[in-house]
Design a protein around this motif. Structure first.
Motif, PDB file in Angstrom:
ATOM      1  N   LEU A 245       0.818  -1.207   0.000  1.00 25.10           N
ATOM      2  CA  LEU A 245       0.000   0.000   0.000  1.00 25.10           C
ATOM      3  C   LEU A 245       0.858   1.267   0.000  1.00 25.10           C
ATOM      4  O   LEU A 245       0.508   2.263  -0.642  1.00 25.10           O
ATOM      5  N   GLU A 246       1.997   1.215   0.689  1.00 26.25           N
ATOM      6  CA  GLU A 246       2.930   2.349   0.633  1.00 26.25           C
ATOM      7  C   GLU A 246       3.476   2.517  -0.787  1.00 26.25           C
ATOM      8  O   GLU A 246       3.573   3.632  -1.301  1.00 26.25           O
ATOM      9  N   ALA A 248       1.992   1.532  -3.503  1.00 24.21           N
ATOM     10  CA  ALA A 248       0.896   1.972  -4.369  1.00 24.21           C
ATOM     11  C   ALA A 248       0.722   3.478  -4.322  1.00 24.21           C
ATOM     12  O   ALA A 248       0.463   4.127  -5.344  1.00 24.21           O
ATOM     13  N   ARG A 249       0.867   4.061  -3.122  1.00 22.58           N
ATOM     14  CA  ARG A 249       0.778   5.521  -3.013  1.00 22.58           C
ATOM     15  C   ARG A 249       1.891   6.202  -3.806  1.00 22.58           C
ATOM     16  O   ARG A 249       1.668   7.194  -4.498  1.00 22.58           O
ATOM     17  N   THR A 250       3.100   5.644  -3.710  1.00 15.03           N
ATOM     18  CA  THR A 250       4.230   6.210  -4.446  1.00 15.03           C
ATOM     19  C   THR A 250       4.024   6.107  -5.951  1.00 15.03           C
ATOM     20  O   THR A 250       4.339   7.030  -6.708  1.00 15.03           O
ATOM     21  N   ASP A 252       1.135   5.827  -7.474  1.00 14.74           N
ATOM     22  CA  ASP A 252      -0.180   6.338  -7.861  1.00 14.74           C
ATOM     23  C   ASP A 252      -1.039   5.220  -8.462  1.00 14.74           C
ATOM     24  O   ASP A 252      -1.648   5.373  -9.529  1.00 14.74           O
ATOM     25  N   SER A 254      -4.093   2.288  -7.491  1.00  9.79           N
ATOM     26  CA  SER A 254      -5.142   1.926  -6.544  1.00  9.79           C
ATOM     27  C   SER A 254      -5.172   0.413  -6.368  1.00  9.79           C
ATOM     28  O   SER A 254      -5.232  -0.336  -7.350  1.00  9.79           O
TER      29      SER A 254
END
Length: 295
Positions: A245-246, A248-250, A252, A254
């Motif tokens: 999830l970290e 995925a944020r980097t 971009d 989902s």
């Protein structure tokens, strides 16, 4: 035969080190809170004072510890591996940790005169015991060729993914797939059980069709038999999904299914299940349904 440092004799590391000893390699290790397991002692494992001393004795060093900060401490902390690193030593990190720090760890080891592979594994305790692990490797081709004979002793499927960090990226992808498949198996068996079907026979039938998977086979049986002693703990899978999830944020990206699986694991941990096997994810769904699989 090689002098191999092995740091991390937990559920996975202990049998992995045992296979290396059985193959005739000399093993040097360091202890933390537990004594040297009797089977490794009988096979001739050598205990030294700290990771620095492990490095001073070793041509190849394997780390198998829980998380990114643990790897960093072992390699670069006080009396860490880097302080005793010999020229051309190959460091193989078989932990499951974050890809970006892995690239930094590799750079620092190479600058100190060594080489580096990230080689996380899949297969759980059974795969470690049976030397049947899947090993996903990041690093140079030369480092991979040097490390592969050692990896072959512990694994049945060894794949060179690419440069440093790519092995850990592959492992994160693996943990996403595993978590979502455990969730799917949990939901399917819970639905069948609450509907009144013989859930053992449902599982047997599903194993003969498109829904068949190793997780349905192994973890589906765990769910039915209520055997949640850890092969791979809920809290460790939580850690791996946090990495996903970290990342995925980097990137971009989902990952809604991954986020949902993480919440189910969190529900397990909140109910005293951090040390359950990750197949225990079914218990979170059982609480929501007020029904236990097989009942």
């Amino acid at each position: 035969m090689s002098k191999i440092g092995f740091i991390g004799l937990g559920i996975m590391g202990r049998p992995m080190a045992g296979h290396l000893l059985d193959a005739g390699h000399d093993i040097y290790t360091v202890l933390h809170n537990s004594p040297l397991p009797s089977d490794l002692k009988e096979k001739g494992a050598n205990v030294v004072d700290n990771p620095k001393a492990v490095a001073e004795q070793s041509e190849i060093i394997i780390t198998m510890v829980p998380d990114t900060p643990d790897v960093e401490k072992v390699l670069f902390g006080e009396d860490g591996v880097i302080e005793g690193l010999q020229k051309d030593t190959l460091v193989i990190d078989m932990s499951s940790i974050a890809p970006m720090p892995t690239q930094d760890f590799a750079r620092r080891i190479k600058e100190a005169g060594g080489d580096y592979l990230d080689a996380p594994v899949s297969g759980g305790e059974g795969g470690a015991i049976n030397a049947a692990l899947t090993i996903m490797v990041g690093g140079s081709e030369a480092a991979f060729e040097r490390g592969k004979p050692v990896l072959d002793i512990m694994g049945a499927s060894i794949t060179h993914i690419g440069e440093n960090g790519s092995g850990q990226t592959c492992k994160v992808a693996n943990q996403i797939v595993v978590a979502l498949t455990i969730e799917a198996v949990s939901e399917g068996l819970l639905f069948a059980s609450k509907a009144g079907a013989d859930v053992a026979k449902v599982r047997e039938s599903l194993l003969g069709g498109l829904a068949q998977s190793k997780i349905l086979d192994v973890h589906g049986e765990r769910m039915i038999n209520r055997t949640f002693d850890p092969g791979f703990k809920v809290k460790l899978h939580q850690k791996d999904l946090n990495l996903a999830l970290e990342g995925a944020r980097t990137l971009d990206v989902s990952l809604p299914g991954t986020a949902n699986a993480q919440q189910l694991l969190q529900a397990c941990a909140a109910n005293g299940g951090a040390d359950w096997d990750h197949a225990g994810m079914v218990r979170a769904l059982e609480m929501l349904a007020n029904h236990e699989v097989g009942k």
